[in-house]
Design an enzyme around this catalytic site. Sequence first.
Site, PDB file in Angstrom:
ATOM      1  N   ASN A  86      67.977 -41.472   5.406  1.00  0.00           N
ATOM      2  CA  ASN A  86      66.707 -41.195   4.739  1.00  0.00           C
ATOM      3  C   ASN A  86      66.333 -42.378   3.852  1.00  0.00           C
ATOM      4  O   ASN A  86      67.192 -43.024   3.246  1.00  0.00           O
ATOM      5  CB  ASN A  86      66.733 -39.879   3.962  1.00  0.00           C
ATOM      6  CG  ASN A  86      67.922 -39.706   3.049  1.00  0.00           C
ATOM      7  OD1 ASN A  86      68.993 -40.286   3.267  1.00  0.00           O
ATOM      8  ND2 ASN A  86      67.758 -38.916   2.004  1.00  0.00           N
ATOM      9  N   GLU A 111      63.678 -43.021   0.894  1.00  0.00           N
ATOM     10  CA  GLU A 111      62.716 -42.367   0.001  1.00  0.00           C
ATOM     11  C   GLU A 111      61.722 -43.386  -0.556  1.00  0.00           C
ATOM     12  O   GLU A 111      61.871 -44.596  -0.369  1.00  0.00           O
ATOM     13  CB  GLU A 111      63.473 -41.640  -1.117  1.00  0.00           C
ATOM     14  CG  GLU A 111      64.350 -40.543  -0.546  1.00  0.00           C
ATOM     15  CD  GLU A 111      65.037 -39.678  -1.587  1.00  0.00           C
ATOM     16  OE1 GLU A 111      65.049 -40.047  -2.781  1.00  0.00           O
ATOM     17  OE2 GLU A 111      65.564 -38.611  -1.188  1.00  0.00           O
ATOM     18  N   CYS A 141      62.845 -39.088   6.814  1.00  0.00           N
ATOM     19  CA  CYS A 141      64.168 -38.470   6.950  1.00  0.00           C
ATOM     20  C   CYS A 141      65.064 -39.315   7.866  1.00  0.00           C
ATOM     21  O   CYS A 141      64.588 -40.106   8.685  1.00  0.00           O
ATOM     22  CB  CYS A 141      64.034 -37.081   7.576  1.00  0.00           C
ATOM     23  SG  CYS A 141      63.209 -35.876   6.548  1.00  0.00           S
ATOM     24  N   GLU A 182      66.810 -38.366  10.446  1.00  0.00           N
ATOM     25  CA  GLU A 182      66.659 -38.063  11.876  1.00  0.00           C
ATOM     26  C   GLU A 182      65.488 -38.837  12.473  1.00  0.00           C
ATOM     27  O   GLU A 182      65.561 -39.352  13.588  1.00  0.00           O
ATOM     28  CB  GLU A 182      66.403 -36.561  12.085  1.00  0.00           C
ATOM     29  CG  GLU A 182      67.506 -35.656  11.590  1.00  0.00           C
ATOM     30  CD  GLU A 182      67.337 -35.217  10.137  1.00  0.00           C
ATOM     31  OE1 GLU A 182      66.889 -36.020   9.311  1.00  0.00           O
ATOM     32  OE2 GLU A 182      67.656 -34.052   9.854  1.00  0.00           O
ATOM     33  N   CYS A 231      61.069 -33.134  11.389  1.00  0.00           N
ATOM     34  CA  CYS A 231      62.041 -33.781  12.281  1.00  0.00           C
ATOM     35  C   CYS A 231      62.231 -32.958  13.547  1.00  0.00           C
ATOM     36  O   CYS A 231      62.329 -33.515  14.649  1.00  0.00           O
ATOM     37  CB  CYS A 231      63.370 -33.992  11.566  1.00  0.00           C
ATOM     38  SG  CYS A 231      63.261 -35.257  10.283  1.00  0.00           S
TER      39      CYS A 231
HETATM   40  N1  THU Z   1      66.074 -35.223   4.448  1.00  0.00           N
HETATM   41  C1  THU Z   1      66.455 -35.794   5.621  1.00  0.00           C
HETATM   42  O1  THU Z   1      66.731 -36.997   5.680  1.00  0.00           O
HETATM   43  N2  THU Z   1      66.511 -35.011   6.723  1.00  0.00           N
HETATM   44  C2  THU Z   1      66.191 -33.683   6.747  1.00  0.00           C
HETATM   45  O2  THU Z   1      66.065 -33.120   7.814  1.00  0.00           O
HETATM   46  C3  THU Z   1      66.031 -32.971   5.484  1.00  0.00           C
HETATM   47  C4  THU Z   1      65.710 -33.819   4.313  1.00  0.00           C
HETATM   48  C5  THU Z   1      65.988 -36.065   3.252  1.00  0.00           C
HETATM   49  C6  THU Z   1      64.601 -36.292   2.745  1.00  0.00           C
HETATM   50  C7  THU Z   1      64.858 -36.603   1.301  1.00  0.00           C
HETATM   51  O3  THU Z   1      65.149 -37.982   1.186  1.00  0.00           O
HETATM   52  C8  THU Z   1      66.114 -35.815   0.952  1.00  0.00           C
HETATM   53  O4  THU Z   1      66.703 -35.461   2.190  1.00  0.00           O
HETATM   54  C9  THU Z   1      65.847 -34.560   0.152  1.00  0.00           C
HETATM   55  O5  THU Z   1      64.867 -33.781   0.741  1.00  0.00           O
END
Ligand code: THU
Length: 134
Positions: free
Chosen positions: A47, A49, A58, A60, A92
């Site tokens: 991920n 941000e 995310c 995925e 995702c």
């Molecule tokens: N996140 C993912 O990378 N994949 C997911 O399917 C769920 C959420 C990340 C997004 C964000 O950076 C952190 O998790 C908290 O939501």
Amino acid sequence: MKPTDPNTQDLIRLAIAASEKAYAPYSHYPVGAALRAADGMIYTGCNVENAAYPATICAERTALVKAVSEGQRRFDTLAVVTRSGGAPCGVCRQMLYEFAPDLQVIIADLDGNIRAACLLTDLLPNGFGPQHLE
Ligand code: THU
């Protein structure tokens, strides 16, 4: 691919390594993904941000977009790892469904323990896909 399959364990290990690259200064929730294409190539993602929170991508989708941008269109297995064994988010699920409705999804924690193993269609039943636009 069964959860006990050594290939599954490799995928989880790669996802854990990817999670170590996560840029998650806001949530402090690192996520790693490893996506195996039909030809056996594996694409990883974390991920990433952003200070403008909704711009976050995310793990995925990072892995998927890396793979598709390298010419891949077919995938068989995804491993996703988080500290709490969280499942892929709705966005995702939808993006993965576009390319791999039959995807096997392995959900594990950062210690490599498998928390769930299912099909994408279990996570996104009756999904909307390219066939609906024909
Ligand atoms: N996140 C993912 O990378 N994949 C997911 O399917 C769920 C959420 C990340 C997004 C964000 O950076 C952190 O998790 C908290 O939501």
